[in-house]
Design an enzyme around this catalytic site. Sequence first.
Site, PDB file in Angstrom:
ATOM      1  N   SER A  60       0.675  -1.151   0.046  1.00 39.71           N
ATOM      2  CA  SER A  60       0.062  -0.010   0.090  1.00 39.71           C
ATOM      3  C   SER A  60       0.919   1.298   0.121  1.00 39.71           C
ATOM      4  O   SER A  60       0.270   2.301   0.268  1.00 39.71           O
ATOM      5  CB  SER A  60      -0.838  -0.025   1.003  1.00 39.71           C
ATOM      6  OG  SER A  60      -0.079   0.076   2.249  1.00 39.71           O
ATOM      7  N   SER A  61       2.069   1.241  -0.504  1.00 40.59           N
ATOM      8  CA  SER A  61       2.797   2.398  -0.429  1.00 40.59           C
ATOM      9  C   SER A  61       2.474   3.537  -1.336  1.00 40.59           C
ATOM     10  O   SER A  61       2.994   4.527  -1.260  1.00 40.59           O
ATOM     11  CB  SER A  61       4.347   1.927  -0.546  1.00 40.59           C
ATOM     12  OG  SER A  61       4.477   1.625  -2.045  1.00 40.59           O
ATOM     13  N   MET A  62       1.939   3.207  -2.380  1.00 35.95           N
ATOM     14  CA  MET A  62       1.278   4.210  -3.322  1.00 35.95           C
ATOM     15  C   MET A  62      -0.246   4.271  -3.387  1.00 35.95           C
ATOM     16  O   MET A  62      -0.787   5.039  -4.061  1.00 35.95           O
ATOM     17  CB  MET A  62       1.734   3.836  -4.729  1.00 35.95           C
ATOM     18  CG  MET A  62       3.024   3.896  -5.385  1.00 35.95           C
ATOM     19  SD  MET A  62       3.673   5.369  -4.995  1.00 35.95           S
ATOM     20  CE  MET A  62       3.064   6.176  -6.502  1.00 35.95           C
ATOM     21  N   ASN A 161       1.478   7.294  -0.260  1.00 32.89           N
ATOM     22  CA  ASN A 161       1.160   6.851   1.379  1.00 32.89           C
ATOM     23  C   ASN A 161       2.511   7.161   2.057  1.00 32.89           C
ATOM     24  O   ASN A 161       3.145   6.227   2.773  1.00 32.89           O
ATOM     25  CB  ASN A 161       0.690   5.251   1.484  1.00 32.89           C
ATOM     26  CG  ASN A 161       0.059   5.091   2.667  1.00 32.89           C
ATOM     27  OD1 ASN A 161       0.057   5.813   3.652  1.00 32.89           O
ATOM     28  ND2 ASN A 161      -0.423   3.813   3.018  1.00 32.89           N
TER      29      ASN A 161
END
Length: 187
Positions: A60-62, A161
């Site tokens: 979920s880093s982007m 994120n």
Amino acid sequence: MSFLRPSVLHQFLLTSISLKWMPCQSWGFLRWPGLDGFFRLLVLVLLWSMCSEIRFIPSSSMYPTLRVGDRVFIEKASYYIRSPAINDIVIFRAPKQPGTSEEVVFIKRIVAKAGDYVQVHHGSLYVNGKAQREDFIAARPTYTSELTYVPEGHIYVLGDNRNNSYDSHDWYYSQSCTSYLKIPFLF
């Protein structure tokens, strides 16, 4: 009513001026194109595989731009023609860090290029002393980072994120000043 016999109608359609230009008067165009056509198809498949790729998003880093499980189509050719620009989303191999293998591929957004000064404080990203307006991030960063110079031939990347992304602000603290991301191989 002899005019409506199939042979007369068939003859009329074949000899009509408006239909003579059509290349499909026979079904021969549907046959296999032969060895030449096979080689053309092979070259097309090879070019496609060299210039594009399909990947899925594992983290979920982007988020919110890219969600976990999304599939993205990656084209590999544009950075041979032009250099990366601010706000481009790039995919690259992980920089050499303790605990990461070379097979790991990251997807991040470029926020600064060579020669820029980057800093995160008060919940905002500052590039060359100017606060950046970023409508695409999940939440304002809760961390702070020191003023960082991006050396020549390198870029500075952050995930959308910001509070849940392993990116350039982490690499700065884990290694010396040479740890900024250089794209060794673009996907």
